[in-house]
Design a protein around this motif. Sequence first.
Motif, PDB file in Angstrom:
ATOM      1  N   PRO A 402       0.823  -1.203   0.000  1.00  0.00           N
ATOM      2  CA  PRO A 402       0.000   0.000   0.000  1.00  0.00           C
ATOM      3  C   PRO A 402       0.861   1.259   0.000  1.00  0.00           C
ATOM      4  O   PRO A 402       1.960   1.294   0.566  1.00  0.00           O
ATOM      5  CB  PRO A 402      -0.813  -0.136   1.301  1.00  0.00           C
ATOM      6  CG  PRO A 402      -0.831  -1.602   1.591  1.00  0.00           C
ATOM      7  CD  PRO A 402       0.478  -2.116   1.111  1.00  0.00           C
ATOM      8  N   ALA A 403       0.361   2.284  -0.645  1.00  0.00           N
ATOM      9  CA  ALA A 403       1.122   3.534  -0.773  1.00  0.00           C
ATOM     10  C   ALA A 403       1.464   4.114   0.594  1.00  0.00           C
ATOM     11  O   ALA A 403       2.561   4.660   0.811  1.00  0.00           O
ATOM     12  CB  ALA A 403       0.322   4.538  -1.604  1.00  0.00           C
ATOM     13  N   GLU A 404       0.544   4.023   1.561  1.00  0.00           N
ATOM     14  CA  GLU A 404       0.783   4.607   2.878  1.00  0.00           C
ATOM     15  C   GLU A 404       1.958   3.927   3.576  1.00  0.00           C
ATOM     16  O   GLU A 404       2.785   4.583   4.213  1.00  0.00           O
ATOM     17  CB  GLU A 404      -0.479   4.472   3.729  1.00  0.00           C
ATOM     18  CG  GLU A 404      -0.339   5.048   5.126  1.00  0.00           C
ATOM     19  CD  GLU A 404      -1.581   4.816   5.972  1.00  0.00           C
ATOM     20  OE1 GLU A 404      -1.516   5.098   7.175  1.00  0.00           O
ATOM     21  OE2 GLU A 404      -2.610   4.344   5.420  1.00  0.00           O
ATOM     22  N   ARG A 405       2.050   2.588   3.454  1.00  0.00           N
ATOM     23  CA  ARG A 405       3.156   1.878   4.100  1.00  0.00           C
ATOM     24  C   ARG A 405       4.489   2.258   3.445  1.00  0.00           C
ATOM     25  O   ARG A 405       5.486   2.516   4.131  1.00  0.00           O
ATOM     26  CB  ARG A 405       2.941   0.366   3.997  1.00  0.00           C
ATOM     27  CG  ARG A 405       1.852  -0.162   4.913  1.00  0.00           C
ATOM     28  CD  ARG A 405       1.827  -1.693   4.890  1.00  0.00           C
ATOM     29  NE  ARG A 405       0.741  -2.232   5.708  1.00  0.00           N
ATOM     30  CZ  ARG A 405       0.821  -2.452   7.009  1.00  0.00           C
ATOM     31  NH1 ARG A 405       1.942  -2.166   7.656  1.00  0.00           N
ATOM     32  NH2 ARG A 405      -0.198  -2.955   7.673  1.00  0.00           N
ATOM     33  N   LEU A 406       4.518   2.256   2.108  1.00  0.00           N
ATOM     34  CA  LEU A 406       5.772   2.602   1.431  1.00  0.00           C
ATOM     35  C   LEU A 406       6.196   4.029   1.773  1.00  0.00           C
ATOM     36  O   LEU A 406       7.383   4.304   1.993  1.00  0.00           O
ATOM     37  CB  LEU A 406       5.607   2.422  -0.081  1.00  0.00           C
ATOM     38  CG  LEU A 406       6.837   2.751  -0.919  1.00  0.00           C
ATOM     39  CD1 LEU A 406       8.017   1.864  -0.521  1.00  0.00           C
ATOM     40  CD2 LEU A 406       6.536   2.616  -2.410  1.00  0.00           C
ATOM     41  N   ALA A 407       5.241   4.953   1.817  1.00  0.00           N
ATOM     42  CA  ALA A 407       5.575   6.347   2.143  1.00  0.00           C
ATOM     43  C   ALA A 407       6.167   6.449   3.547  1.00  0.00           C
ATOM     44  O   ALA A 407       7.131   7.194   3.777  1.00  0.00           O
ATOM     45  CB  ALA A 407       4.319   7.214   2.031  1.00  0.00           C
ATOM     46  N   THR A 408       5.612   5.702   4.512  1.00  0.00           N
ATOM     47  CA  THR A 408       6.140   5.740   5.878  1.00  0.00           C
ATOM     48  C   THR A 408       7.571   5.221   5.929  1.00  0.00           C
ATOM     49  O   THR A 408       8.441   5.798   6.604  1.00  0.00           O
ATOM     50  CB  THR A 408       5.244   4.907   6.799  1.00  0.00           C
ATOM     51  OG1 THR A 408       3.919   5.431   6.776  1.00  0.00           O
ATOM     52  CG2 THR A 408       5.763   4.933   8.225  1.00  0.00           C
ATOM     53  N   VAL A 409       7.834   4.114   5.216  1.00  0.00           N
ATOM     54  CA  VAL A 409       9.184   3.539   5.215  1.00  0.00           C
ATOM     55  C   VAL A 409      10.185   4.530   4.612  1.00  0.00           C
ATOM     56  O   VAL A 409      11.251   4.797   5.199  1.00  0.00           O
ATOM     57  CB  VAL A 409       9.186   2.204   4.433  1.00  0.00           C
ATOM     58  CG1 VAL A 409      10.615   1.675   4.279  1.00  0.00           C
ATOM     59  CG2 VAL A 409       8.322   1.170   5.148  1.00  0.00           C
ATOM     60  N   ILE A 410       9.872   5.074   3.440  1.00  0.00           N
ATOM     61  CA  ILE A 410      10.799   5.995   2.780  1.00  0.00           C
ATOM     62  C   ILE A 410      11.000   7.259   3.623  1.00  0.00           C
ATOM     63  O   ILE A 410      12.113   7.799   3.740  1.00  0.00           O
ATOM     64  CB  ILE A 410      10.289   6.348   1.370  1.00  0.00           C
ATOM     65  CG1 ILE A 410      10.176   5.082   0.506  1.00  0.00           C
ATOM     66  CG2 ILE A 410      11.198   7.362   0.702  1.00  0.00           C
ATOM     67  CD1 ILE A 410      11.491   4.353   0.315  1.00  0.00           C
ATOM     68  N   ARG A 411       9.911   7.752   4.251  1.00  0.00           N
ATOM     69  CA  ARG A 411      10.025   8.959   5.077  1.00  0.00           C
ATOM     70  C   ARG A 411      10.956   8.724   6.267  1.00  0.00           C
ATOM     71  O   ARG A 411      11.793   9.585   6.610  1.00  0.00           O
ATOM     72  CB  ARG A 411       8.634   9.370   5.563  1.00  0.00           C
ATOM     73  CG  ARG A 411       8.613  10.726   6.255  1.00  0.00           C
ATOM     74  CD  ARG A 411       7.230  11.056   6.772  1.00  0.00           C
ATOM     75  NE  ARG A 411       6.234  11.041   5.723  1.00  0.00           N
ATOM     76  CZ  ARG A 411       5.227  10.167   5.650  1.00  0.00           C
ATOM     77  NH1 ARG A 411       5.118   9.225   6.579  1.00  0.00           N
ATOM     78  NH2 ARG A 411       4.356  10.230   4.682  1.00  0.00           N
TER      79      ARG A 411
END
Length: 507
Positions: A402-411
């Motif tokens: 999911p986009a939200e999980r990937l965004a959290t990891v990269i952030r």
Amino acid sequence: MRPRKPRLRTVLLAANLLLLALPLGGLWLLRLYESALVRQTETELVAQAAVIGAAYEAAWHGGAPPAPGPGWAPRAAVLDLAKDPVLPPAPDALAPDRPADPRALAAGATLLPVLAAAQRITLAGMRVTDAAGIVVASSGGEMGLSLAGRAEVSAALAGWPAAVLRDRPPQPGVGSASISRAAPFRVFLAHPVMEGGAVIGVVVLSRTPASIDQALHGKRWEMAGLAAALLLAAGVLALVIAYTVSRPIEAVAAQAHAVAAGARATLLPRTRRSAVREADEMWAAIQSMATTLEYRADYIGAFAAEMSHEFKTPLAAIRGALELLADHAAEMTEAERATFLSQAAADVGRLDRLVKGLLELARAEAPLPRGEEDCDVAAVIRGLPMPAPVALEGEALRAAIPAERLATVIRNLADNIARHAGPGATGQIAWRRAGAQVVIEVSDDGRGVSPGNAGRIFGRFFTTARDRGGTGLGLSIARSHMATAGGSIDLMPGGPGARFRLVIPAA
């Protein structure tokens, strides 16, 4: 390779079919045996008719033996209860429209004592007619009457042997041990006597076949043995099912109760292998469940200990600052009071960050409901604000996260570059497709990770920037997000700087 075992439903179905087949097979065998009794009676009548026909032919020639026919002419039994109808009772004999053939009467007269003696042994009804169907010899009545109106006699007068089944009224007083037979039908046989291709007479015989009750009465001890064998087979079948199915399931249930009582998975006894897959699969599920519960219990215990330690320090600092202010605020200078208050505010801010980090960690470790499970990697990464100078490199790819999980990891990884890489450090994020996976590399040219800390950076609450507000939860949250999505995150060796490698299944 694991041996294939039948499903429990297959075993139960086979057992039920077997139990159903026993009575059905018994009924089929009884019906088959009843047909065999009919054919046995017909065979006996064929043999008797052949002898009586030969005697009649000899008497027809004045006692001289008849000339033998060309070759063998055996006659087999043809009646079958499954195919042949049971006709109504035989019609009464009728008065003929002309007298019987004198030559046939003379031949029949010589057979009368033979038929009477034979009937005492065979109990069969015996009639001999001339070429017109008029009775010229009989073991009972109907002398001088015509039997040509009966279907089997009419066929024999045309030169064709015939046998039929006819209905028979119930006979009172006939039991299993009686010499009289109690079957509800009677076998009628008509045998033509031929000379030079012409019919000179017909032998008409009838006999009631033995009934099933009478046949079983004669085999009652054998049937009792068969019944005992069937009961024994049913008992053995029940024991086999209990041994192969019930006992393993009971053992698995006992293990489930042990797990519920707090037993550890490593101490559970191994359930012996059963004959069906369900029991083995249930044991494996219980073992997996126990292992998962142990992991959760250990995780919660360690997490509670770590969390209490992390909360204890800022809480103690806040309490100390407040106690000092409460006891000595009047004696302190304005600068001292401001120092203690700013220290308490900083600890409150740390607690706030810890609480937010713990909530984020809980969301990372909780499975998301099924729905949006993939995203455009390039769109997610390029849409994030970066806290440090970071170069982006990669084309549009879809990953199963999911986009939200990937965004959290990269952030979180970008925040690490800003917090730990050092002043003036820059970073790079590159992504590419590698077979059925999407690989993302996040690197920087900063001070990197020391060998002593390389094995600890993914642990909860581990941080080297505690004085700068670090909570030690960022990388732990990132790893939980990746594991939930079926991917992984690792710190790659080498330098300069730190280099993280993310692997996600491609969408």
